[in-house]
Design a protein around this motif. Structure first.
Motif, PDB file in Angstrom:
ATOM      1  N   LYS A  15       0.538  -1.467  -0.160  1.00 33.08           N
ATOM      2  CA  LYS A  15       0.176  -0.122  -0.168  1.00 33.08           C
ATOM      3  C   LYS A  15       0.820   1.782   0.006  1.00 33.08           C
ATOM      4  O   LYS A  15       0.126   2.651  -0.788  1.00 33.08           O
ATOM      5  CB  LYS A  15      -0.962   0.028   1.273  1.00 33.08           C
ATOM      6  N   LEU A  16       2.359   1.285   0.744  1.00 30.61           N
ATOM      7  CA  LEU A  16       3.185   2.482   0.846  1.00 30.61           C
ATOM      8  C   LEU A  16       3.394   2.311  -0.781  1.00 30.61           C
ATOM      9  O   LEU A  16       4.024   3.990  -1.060  1.00 30.61           O
ATOM     10  CB  LEU A  16       3.795   2.108   1.758  1.00 30.61           C
ATOM     11  N   VAL A  17       4.189   1.485  -1.744  1.00 33.06           N
ATOM     12  CA  VAL A  17       4.554   1.576  -2.516  1.00 33.06           C
ATOM     13  C   VAL A  17       3.078   1.821  -3.859  1.00 33.06           C
ATOM     14  O   VAL A  17       3.457   2.538  -4.054  1.00 33.06           O
ATOM     15  CB  VAL A  17       5.221   0.696  -2.978  1.00 33.06           C
ATOM     16  N   SER A  18       2.333   1.677  -3.887  1.00 33.75           N
ATOM     17  CA  SER A  18       1.526   2.097  -4.503  1.00 33.75           C
ATOM     18  C   SER A  18       0.873   3.398  -4.459  1.00 33.75           C
ATOM     19  O   SER A  18       0.329   4.274  -5.476  1.00 33.75           O
ATOM     20  CB  SER A  18       0.409   0.800  -4.340  1.00 33.75           C
ATOM     21  N   GLY A  19       0.781   4.017  -3.406  1.00 31.90           N
ATOM     22  CA  GLY A  19       0.663   5.634  -2.533  1.00 31.90           C
ATOM     23  C   GLY A  19       1.642   6.114  -3.398  1.00 31.90           C
ATOM     24  O   GLY A  19       1.588   7.400  -3.733  1.00 31.90           O
TER      25      GLY A  19
END
Length: 113
Positions: A15-19
């Motif tokens: 989720k951190l990378v996708s954000g």
């Protein structure tokens, strides 16, 4: 990042990378499956600080924390946390202990006499 134990679950890491909050060698990464190699520098937020990590080796498994710590070199600046106040217990403030309350009761004059 999950593999090196920076985050508790793969979902949080993804989720951190996708954000768009993770940079690999100063370039934003938006796909969690982005390949990294030893020598790459990762920059990402963790809790209330920004972490800068250089990858030393790629692990074969998600092992214990001491093993995971050998996979990277932390290049983050070390900051002193001055925004956290000291515990009031050590400053003589806060809730008194039972012993302190007994001392207060012994020093208090009897008003019912």
């Amino acid at each position: 990042m999950w593999h090196a134990r920076f985050f508790k679950t793969r979902g949080i890491s993804a989720k951190l990378v996708s954000g768009g909050h993770v940079r690999v060698n100063s370039e934003k990464v938006s796909k969690p499956a982005h390949a990294v190699v030893p020598g790459d520098v990762l920059t990402f937020p963790q809790a209330s600080r920004i972490r800068v990590i250089r990858i030393v080796a790629i692990g074969e498994r998600r092992g214990p924390a001491p093993e995971a710590a050998t996979l990277y070199e932390d290049m983050s600046p070390q900051e002193e946390r001055s925004d956290i106040p000291a515990s009031p217990k050590f400053e003589g403030k806060g809730r008194p202990t039972k012993r302190d309350r007994r001392k207060l009761d012994l020093n208090r004059p009897d008003t019912l006499d």
